[in-house]
Design a protein around this motif. Sequence first.
Motif, mmCIF file in Angstrom:
data_model
loop_
_atom_site.group_PDB
_atom_site.id
_atom_site.type_symbol
_atom_site.label_atom_id
_atom_site.label_comp_id
_atom_site.label_asym_id
_atom_site.label_seq_id
_atom_site.Cartn_x
_atom_site.Cartn_y
_atom_site.Cartn_z
ATOM 1 N N ALA A 186 0.773 -1.342 -0.056
ATOM 2 C CA ALA A 186 -0.014 -0.099 -0.068
ATOM 3 C C ALA A 186 0.803 1.385 0.043
ATOM 4 O O ALA A 186 0.553 2.320 -0.732
ATOM 5 N N LEU A 187 1.935 1.397 0.764
ATOM 6 C CA LEU A 187 2.563 2.613 1.153
ATOM 7 C C LEU A 187 3.746 2.772 0.150
ATOM 8 O O LEU A 187 4.025 3.808 -0.359
ATOM 9 N N GLN A 188 4.253 1.737 -0.251
ATOM 10 C CA GLN A 188 5.485 1.703 -1.224
ATOM 11 C C GLN A 188 5.207 1.546 -2.774
ATOM 12 O O GLN A 188 5.642 2.296 -3.464
ATOM 13 N N ASP A 189 4.393 0.555 -2.994
ATOM 14 C CA ASP A 189 4.064 0.375 -4.328
ATOM 15 C C ASP A 189 2.983 1.113 -4.992
ATOM 16 O O ASP A 189 2.901 1.664 -5.989
ATOM 17 N N ARG A 190 1.943 1.174 -4.007
ATOM 18 C CA ARG A 190 0.832 1.936 -4.567
ATOM 19 C C ARG A 190 0.660 3.486 -4.226
ATOM 20 O O ARG A 190 -0.151 4.265 -4.658
ATOM 21 N N GLY A 191 1.785 3.898 -3.385
ATOM 22 C CA GLY A 191 1.781 5.351 -3.353
ATOM 23 C C GLY A 191 0.692 5.778 -2.276
ATOM 24 O O GLY A 191 0.277 7.032 -2.245
ATOM 25 N N ILE A 192 0.061 5.055 -1.390
ATOM 26 C CA ILE A 192 -1.195 5.225 -0.707
ATOM 27 C C ILE A 192 -0.528 5.892 0.446
ATOM 28 O O ILE A 192 0.528 5.562 1.218
ATOM 29 N N ASP A 193 -0.898 7.257 0.886
ATOM 30 C CA ASP A 193 -0.199 7.842 1.946
ATOM 31 C C ASP A 193 -0.644 7.582 3.437
ATOM 32 O O ASP A 193 0.043 7.880 4.410
ATOM 33 N N ARG A 194 -1.730 6.922 3.710
ATOM 34 C CA ARG A 194 -2.281 6.643 5.099
ATOM 35 C C ARG A 194 -3.007 5.185 4.970
ATOM 36 O O ARG A 194 -3.862 5.455 4.052
ATOM 37 N N VAL A 195 -3.310 4.496 5.894
ATOM 38 C CA VAL A 195 -3.746 3.349 6.032
ATOM 39 C C VAL A 195 -4.208 3.246 7.364
ATOM 40 O O VAL A 195 -3.719 3.580 8.310
ATOM 41 N N VAL A 196 -5.563 2.554 7.307
ATOM 42 C CA VAL A 196 -6.389 2.648 8.850
ATOM 43 C C VAL A 196 -6.627 1.130 8.864
ATOM 44 O O VAL A 196 -6.805 0.277 7.866
#
Length: 177
Positions: free
Chosen positions: A121-131
């Motif tokens: 999520a954070l590194q491959d997809r560039g999502i900046d926040r996960v809950v």
Amino acid sequence: MNDIRTPRLLLRRWQDDDLVPLSEIHADPTVMQWIGDGRPRSLEETAEEIEAWEEEWDDEGFGVFAVELLGSGELAGAVGLYVPDSPPEIADRIALTWRLGRVYWGQGYASEAAHAALEFALQDRGIDRVVAAPRPGDSASANVLEKLGMTMEGAVQDPVHGHDLRLYTIDLTEYEG
């Protein structure tokens, strides 16, 4: 979408052969007690859930992976990302989820799979926040989230199922891989 390999697991998209093993996991009341309304799910409900996960992959570019043991090829469960509809505090954000068959508990598979999904999520997809929003009392899930570096930010109420949830978050600036 490439598969994700960890030392012991393969995270991959869903295949037709996964329906029966996942429905067996979903039929276990102990596995399902902390998920949604806490009730076991039927084969048909499992098929609908896999279909929804696959649609999310197509629509969002992320979703829930099938978790396969590298050594045996067994389906151990599911892990990945989804966009929740509720509660309002997390609706339309990106949430981490997992469920594993009970025979796979206590072996570190949940932490290994969740770590890989969070990194995706954070590194491959560039999502900046996960809950993530486990229920109080689900100490195993809380332990996994804390191992991932996620921080509990408070409690929210699930308006659909009527129970409390604990809100955990992490953003790209906090993630240490």
